[in-house]
Every structure is written in structure tokens, then in C-alpha cells.
Design a protein around this motif. Sequence first.
Motif, PDB file in Angstrom:
ATOM      1  N   MET B   1      48.192  31.662  43.784  1.00 15.51           N
ATOM      2  CA  MET B   1      48.001  33.070  44.108  1.00 15.51           C
ATOM      3  C   MET B   1      46.603  33.479  43.669  1.00 15.51           C
ATOM      4  SD  MET B   1      50.080  35.413  45.372  1.00 15.51           S
ATOM      5  CE  MET B   1      49.997  37.153  45.691  1.00 15.51           C
ATOM      6  N   SER B   2      45.876  34.185  44.545  1.00 20.12           N
ATOM      7  CA  SER B   2      44.550  34.625  44.154  1.00 20.12           C
ATOM      8  C   SER B   2      44.335  36.062  44.611  1.00 20.12           C
ATOM      9  CB  SER B   2      43.488  33.708  44.759  1.00 20.12           C
ATOM     10  OG  SER B   2      43.590  33.721  46.156  1.00 20.12           O
ATOM     11  N   ILE B   3      43.434  36.732  43.923  1.00 18.07           N
ATOM     12  CA  ILE B   3      43.122  38.125  44.242  1.00 18.07           C
ATOM     13  C   ILE B   3      42.150  38.137  45.412  1.00 18.07           C
ATOM     14  CG2 ILE B   3      42.025  40.204  43.323  1.00 18.07           C
ATOM     15  CD1 ILE B   3      42.997  39.208  40.521  1.00 18.07           C
ATOM     16  N   GLU B   4      42.421  39.011  46.400  1.00 19.66           N
ATOM     17  CA  GLU B   4      41.643  39.002  47.640  1.00 19.66           C
ATOM     18  C   GLU B   4      40.651  40.159  47.752  1.00 19.66           C
ATOM     19  OE1 GLU B   4      41.980  36.639  49.961  1.00 19.66           O
ATOM     20  OE2 GLU B   4      43.663  35.593  49.045  1.00 19.66           O
ATOM     21  N   ASN B   5      40.921  41.247  47.047  1.00 22.76           N
ATOM     22  CA  ASN B   5      40.035  42.412  47.208  1.00 22.76           C
ATOM     23  C   ASN B   5      40.106  43.320  45.976  1.00 22.76           C
ATOM     24  OD1 ASN B   5      42.353  44.167  47.496  1.00 22.76           O
ATOM     25  ND2 ASN B   5      42.592  43.306  49.563  1.00 22.76           N
ATOM     26  N   GLU B   6      39.334  44.391  46.028  1.00 20.26           N
ATOM     27  CA  GLU B   6      39.228  45.288  44.867  1.00 20.26           C
ATOM     28  C   GLU B   6      40.547  46.006  44.555  1.00 20.26           C
ATOM     29  OE1 GLU B   6      36.503  45.952  42.719  1.00 20.26           O
ATOM     30  OE2 GLU B   6      35.877  44.074  43.636  1.00 20.26           O
ATOM     31  N   THR B   7      41.311  46.325  45.593  1.00 21.60           N
ATOM     32  CA  THR B   7      42.603  46.982  45.355  1.00 21.60           C
ATOM     33  C   THR B   7      43.542  46.043  44.614  1.00 21.60           C
ATOM     34  OG1 THR B   7      42.306  48.217  47.407  1.00 21.60           O
ATOM     35  CG2 THR B   7      44.520  48.185  46.480  1.00 21.60           C
ATOM     36  N   GLU B   8      43.582  44.796  45.062  1.00 25.79           N
ATOM     37  CA  GLU B   8      44.434  43.822  44.377  1.00 25.79           C
ATOM     38  C   GLU B   8      43.949  43.598  42.946  1.00 25.79           C
ATOM     39  OE1 GLU B   8      46.055  41.158  48.152  1.00 25.79           O
ATOM     40  OE2 GLU B   8      45.048  40.182  46.488  1.00 25.79           O
ATOM     41  N   LEU B   9      42.629  43.616  42.761  1.00 24.34           N
ATOM     42  CA  LEU B   9      42.076  43.454  41.413  1.00 24.34           C
ATOM     43  C   LEU B   9      42.551  44.590  40.504  1.00 24.34           C
ATOM     44  CD1 LEU B   9      40.122  42.097  39.377  1.00 24.34           C
ATOM     45  CD2 LEU B   9      38.321  43.574  40.298  1.00 24.34           C
ATOM     46  N   LEU B  10      42.437  45.806  41.002  1.00 27.45           N
ATOM     47  CA  LEU B  10      42.841  46.974  40.222  1.00 27.45           C
ATOM     48  C   LEU B  10      44.325  46.899  39.857  1.00 27.45           C
ATOM     49  CD1 LEU B  10      41.984  49.855  39.222  1.00 27.45           C
ATOM     50  CD2 LEU B  10      42.848  50.701  41.399  1.00 27.45           C
ATOM     51  N   ASN B  11      45.150  46.591  40.846  1.00 27.22           N
ATOM     52  CA  ASN B  11      46.592  46.553  40.601  1.00 27.22           C
ATOM     53  C   ASN B  11      46.985  45.377  39.698  1.00 27.22           C
ATOM     54  OD1 ASN B  11      46.942  48.810  42.188  1.00 27.22           O
ATOM     55  ND2 ASN B  11      47.183  47.611  44.069  1.00 27.22           N
ATOM     56  N   THR B  12      46.266  44.278  39.812  1.00 27.10           N
ATOM     57  CA  THR B  12      46.549  43.138  38.928  1.00 27.10           C
ATOM     58  C   THR B  12      46.180  43.481  37.500  1.00 27.10           C
ATOM     59  OG1 THR B  12      46.132  41.608  40.750  1.00 27.10           O
ATOM     60  CG2 THR B  12      46.075  40.675  38.527  1.00 27.10           C
ATOM     61  N   ARG B  13      45.068  44.207  37.338  1.00 26.39           N
ATOM     62  CA  ARG B  13      44.673  44.631  35.984  1.00 26.39           C
ATOM     63  C   ARG B  13      45.735  45.535  35.355  1.00 26.39           C
ATOM     64  NH1 ARG B  13      38.586  46.004  37.198  1.00 26.39           N
ATOM     65  NH2 ARG B  13      37.529  44.122  36.522  1.00 26.39           N
ATOM     66  N   VAL B  14      46.305  46.417  36.179  1.00 16.63           N
ATOM     67  CA  VAL B  14      47.351  47.316  35.664  1.00 16.63           C
ATOM     68  C   VAL B  14      48.557  46.493  35.196  1.00 16.63           C
ATOM     69  CG1 VAL B  14      49.009  49.115  36.301  1.00 16.63           C
ATOM     70  CG2 VAL B  14      46.638  49.297  37.045  1.00 16.63           C
ATOM     71  N   LYS B  15      48.975  45.539  36.033  1.00 15.48           N
ATOM     72  CA  LYS B  15      50.127  44.707  35.659  1.00 15.48           C
ATOM     73  C   LYS B  15      49.811  43.866  34.420  1.00 15.48           C
ATOM     74  CE  LYS B  15      52.839  44.338  39.893  1.00 15.48           C
ATOM     75  NZ  LYS B  15      53.469  43.460  40.889  1.00 15.48           N
ATOM     76  N   LEU B  16      48.590  43.378  34.351  1.00 17.24           N
ATOM     77  CA  LEU B  16      48.183  42.577  33.193  1.00 17.24           C
ATOM     78  C   LEU B  16      48.264  43.426  31.918  1.00 17.24           C
ATOM     79  CD1 LEU B  16      46.944  40.095  31.832  1.00 17.24           C
ATOM     80  CD2 LEU B  16      44.698  40.848  32.647  1.00 17.24           C
ATOM     81  N   ARG B  17      47.794  44.653  32.008  1.00 17.92           N
ATOM     82  CA  ARG B  17      47.834  45.532  30.834  1.00 17.92           C
ATOM     83  C   ARG B  17      49.284  45.815  30.421  1.00 17.92           C
ATOM     84  NH1 ARG B  17      44.808  49.308  32.633  1.00 17.92           N
ATOM     85  NH2 ARG B  17      46.396  50.833  33.148  1.00 17.92           N
ATOM     86  N   GLU B  18      50.146  46.008  31.405  1.00 19.58           N
ATOM     87  CA  GLU B  18      51.563  46.249  31.088  1.00 19.58           C
ATOM     88  C   GLU B  18      52.181  45.041  30.386  1.00 19.58           C
ATOM     89  OE1 GLU B  18      52.504  49.189  34.904  1.00 19.58           O
ATOM     90  OE2 GLU B  18      53.346  47.164  34.840  1.00 19.58           O
ATOM     91  N   LEU B  19      51.870  43.856  30.890  1.00 19.44           N
ATOM     92  CA  LEU B  19      52.411  42.639  30.266  1.00 19.44           C
ATOM     93  C   LEU B  19      51.909  42.501  28.837  1.00 19.44           C
ATOM     94  CD1 LEU B  19      52.004  40.074  33.197  1.00 19.44           C
ATOM     95  CD2 LEU B  19      54.165  40.934  32.302  1.00 19.44           C
ATOM     96  N   GLN B  20      50.613  42.800  28.634  1.00 10.50           N
ATOM     97  CA  GLN B  20      50.047  42.712  27.286  1.00 10.50           C
ATOM     98  C   GLN B  20      50.716  43.711  26.337  1.00 10.50           C
ATOM     99  OE1 GLN B  20      46.033  43.294  28.626  1.00 10.50           O
ATOM    100  NE2 GLN B  20      45.475  41.142  28.305  1.00 10.50           N
TER     101      GLN B  20
END
Lengths: 133, 65
Positions: B1-20
Amino acid sequence: MIPPFDADGFLPVGVHRATLDEIRDRFGGPSEVRRAQMDSVGWMVDLATRAGVARIVLNGSFVTHIIEPNDVDCVLLVSPGGAKDQAAENELLQGLPFLDISLVGQKDFDYFVNRFFAADRMLRSKGMIEVVL
Amino acid sequence: MSIENETELLNTRVKLRELQERYEVLRLDQSEDPRVRQLTMLSLKRLINQLTEEVTRYESSLHRV
């Protein structure tokens, strides 16, 4: 019964319960990748049952319309106390081909189902599959 | 799985922060069943590492352009 995909190729929002046979019929082909992934899902369910896992939810591109999915994301609910079969739990921890397995307690299981799995990276809401044990 | 664009980057960062955040809560919470806690922390840490790698790879690819 597993509902049809929506216009984006995702399952409708929610947790759709299905037997292993229903999952195989719907998602276990026609591609070789899907067949191999389905074999892994079958092994995982067997190990999880032996280990005493309470619930299993499947997500990821495996439960979409994609012909050759990348992976199968799985979240498994573990109950307090010792594993029913420690060897089986250890095998789950070591992993299985194509599967991304998370073993978690109740609070985090709820987080996965209600939040982490509930939308893709473009924030499109989508459904997932719960394996009937 | 890889990030394709800025929207996916933003949303992945949000999920990453939640997991942390969930990992940190569990790390400090000693009341949870020890085995369940250990398994959950292992699973969260693996996902945190995975998403961190994906974010880093995407950001790195932007710098190469």
C-alpha cells in the motif's frame, strides 16, 4: 448474504457477517492472487479459532472489487486470560502470506471497526466482513 | 500500500496520530489484561511503523521531484 459493491467498488458501510464458504465464493477468485489470499484467510481462521479469538473482521482491498488485491487486513479480538492454544496464537503473531493481522483487545477492536477500517485514505466510507466463527 | 496524493497523505497522518495516541494510552494503562495489552501494543506498533514508512516514502518522493 454479502451485499453487492457500491459504485466505488466497496462494500456498503457496515460490518457484514459471512461464513468462510460465503467469503470464498465472493472473494476467493477468480485471480490466482485472490485464491492464495483466500487460502491464507482459511489458515488464519483455523488458527484464530484454536487460539480462542472471539471475533475476526476482514478489510483491505481483498473485500473490494479489485481483481488482484494487495493484502487482507484482519483485526482479531482477543479476550482476557490465557490463549486457548498458545502455539496457534504464536503462529498468528508470526504472520501469514498476504495477511496483515492485528490482535487487539475490545477497545481497540472497536476503534478498528468504527474508525480505522471504516474509511479509505480518501475518507470514502466503506464496509467490511466479519467471519462467522 | 502506498500514498498516492496529498489528501491520502493528510488522512494517513491523521490515522497515524490516532494509532500513536492509542499506543501511548495503552502503554500507561496498567489495568488492562497483560496478555491483551501486550498483543494490542505489538499490533499498534506494527501499524505505526508501517504508516510511518509510507508517509516517509511519499514525502521523500516529493523532494526528489
